[in-house]
Design an enzyme around this catalytic site. Structure first.
Site, PDB file in Angstrom:
ATOM      1  N   THR A  37       0.865  -1.179   0.000  1.00  0.00           N
ATOM      2  CA  THR A  37       0.000   0.000   0.000  1.00  0.00           C
ATOM      3  C   THR A  37       0.899   1.225   0.000  1.00  0.00           C
ATOM      4  OG1 THR A  37      -0.114   0.019   2.429  1.00  0.00           O
ATOM      5  CG2 THR A  37      -1.853  -1.174   1.252  1.00  0.00           C
ATOM      6  N   SER A  72      15.079  -0.778 -26.706  1.00  0.00           N
ATOM      7  CA  SER A  72      15.879   0.433 -26.828  1.00  0.00           C
ATOM      8  C   SER A  72      16.760   0.375 -28.065  1.00  0.00           C
ATOM      9  CB  SER A  72      16.748   0.615 -25.584  1.00  0.00           C
ATOM     10  OG  SER A  72      17.647   1.695 -25.749  1.00  0.00           O
TER      11      SER A  72
END
Length: 486
Positions: free
Chosen positions: A206, A337
């Site tokens: 959380t 990439s």
């Protein structure tokens, strides 16, 4: 002599037109050349000439053309039943409509989705195509409108202002079925992964901080349950689209529609499509009302927000592979990439995120367009339509792509997940019922400062016996509610 000269010039003009493969049609603004083989006519041609905006054409949305054809078929059946159109013309128009429903002649709908005129070009495109095909069915040539006229026969008892919104509603209802089918596939895929990962212990989080343990299976099953709600929400909102204003004509007063048209047309459309359409109780109110679009768009936005959040989670859980969470592996789909060798990006969740952003933006557009209605009509319905159709198609395609290219191929790094659970300070939460929140806070702080485990500190300080500690920190006991004695 002069009349002969005029006739000769007219014949020469028609001959030139034929050689150029065009026919000449006229409307309020004058004459215009239309391709001789085209089923559309002069008003459609003006729309083609006027609008080069979205480059998305009506023919790009088959469900839209089919919906329009159903509306026109319901209208001609109604007019025939009420004695307004004779057997020959109504029969030919009905056959032409059925051909459109069967997928024929769709290339004759080249109108740009973005247009002015509150949809008049779209309605006339349908009127002209249906009229010209009906003419052929009756043995006449395209453009011989004295036998079947787009406005007087195909559009009899109608206006763009009732035909256009009714066809939009039916198109959305049809397209919603495709979206629900795609969404159902995604939910099934997530449930499958929930079952596959049901025994994989991981750390729940959380605020991006360690919370308490759970399983990867619980996480994926929760995604499935979360999206299941969206099917119900879509179905709730699509029901709003079943109220139609056919028979209201221009502003809802019913001018030029014979008595009984509205309710009978709604009944005929229901029978043709299997959808429970009803005639609005107040056609003047219903004609400019766009509230159903706003509600349905909101449902699409809600789905997009939830879907995007799930994709955010997938990207986080797959981050790494060495310096991130690295809990799951997404199927490698493309080198990531042009400069970093070995890098593979989460391209499928990323593209899904971007589709969701588009849907959220479309909802804003729809909100502004709905607010912009004035008096007895909302002329901004074309942008509402284009935005809704785009959201529906993009969402369906994105969900299908997410399932096929990502979800079904996800694997989990079981050892990595369990290692993080063992080393997490967050497991101290499970000891709250035994040694209290304050003591747990001290243990957590010491574990963080000394880089030692919660387990070792609790034993060292004699806060719990090893047997009781092992039971409390048993992953199975931390995953569900269980009985404990302080």
């Amino acid at each position: 002599m002069l009349n002969n000269h005029v006739d000769s010039l007219q014949k020469n003009k028609l001959n030139i037109m034929a050689e150029e493969k065009f026919r000449l049609e006229s409307d309020l603004l004058g004459e215009l050349k239309v391709p001789v083989d085209a089923y559309y006519g002069v008003q459609t041609q003006r729309g083609i000439n006027n609008y080069h905006i979205s480059r998305k054409k009506m023919r790009d949305y088959p469900d839209y053309i089919i919906a329009m054809a159903y509306v026109k078929l319901a209208a001609i059946q109604t007019n025939h039943s009420l004695g307004v159109i004779n057997d020959e013309i109504s029969g030919a128009i009905s056959k032409a409509c059925q051909e459109l429903i069967d997928g024929k002649l769709h290339e004759n709908f080249p109108i740009d989705m973005m247009q002015g005129g509150a949809g008049t070009s779209v309605n006339m495109n349908a009127n002209e195509v249906i009229a010209n095909r009906a003419l052929e069915i009756m043995g006449h040539k395209k453009g011989e409108y004295q036998y079947c006229y787009p406005n007087d026969h195909v559009n009899c008892g109608q206006s763009t202002n009732d035909v256009y919104p009714t066809s939009i509603r039916l198109a959305i209802i049809r397209m919603n079925k495709n979206l629900v089918s795609s969404l159902t596939g995604l939910i099934s895929a997530l449930r499958y992964k929930g079952e596959e990962f049901k025994d994989v212990i991981k750390m729940g989080r959380t605020q991006l901080q360690d919370a308490v343990p759970m399983t990867s299976g619980q996480e994926f099953s929760a995604y499935a349950n979360n999206l299941e709600e969206e099917i119900l929400n879509l179905e709730r909102n699509v029901k709003l689209l079943h109220e139609i204003n056919m028979g209201g004509t221009a502003i809802g007063t019913g001018l030029n529609a014979v008595p009984g048209f509205a309710k009978l047309c709604a009944a005929n459309l229901s029978k043709l499509t299997g959808e429970p359409f009803v005639s609005a109780t107040d056609l003047v109110e219903a004609t400019p009302d766009t509230g159903a679009y706003v509600s349905y768009s909101s449902a699409l936005k809600r789905l997009a927000i939830k879907l995007s959040k799930i994709c955010n989670d997938l990207r986080l859980m797959a981050s790494g592979p060495r310096c991130g969470l690295n809990e799951i592996n997404l199927p490698p789909k493309a080198p990531g990439s042009s400069i970093m060798p070995g890098k593979v990006n989460p391209v499928i969740p990323e593209v899904t995120n971007q589709v969701c952003f588009k849907v959220i933006g479309n909802d804003t557009t729809i909100s502004f367009a709905a607010e912009a209605g004035q008096l007895e009509l909302n002329v901004m319905e074309p942008v509402i339509t284009e935005s809704l159709f785009e959201s529906l198609v993009w969402l369906s395609n994105a969900i299908d792509t997410l399932v096929e290219e990502c979800i079904l191929g996800i694997t989990v790094n079981k050892e990595r997940c369990y290692e993080m659970v063992k080393n997490s300070i967050g497991i101290v939460t499970a000891l709250n019922p035994y040694i209290g929140y304050k003591t747990c806070t001290k243990v957590a702080k010491e574990a963080l400062e000394t880089d030692r485990s919660v387990y070792d500190i609790v034993l060292e300080q004699g806060l719990m016996t090893q047997e009781k500690l092992d039971e409390a920190l048993n992953p199975k006991n931390m995953l569900v509610s269980h009985k404990f004695i302080k």
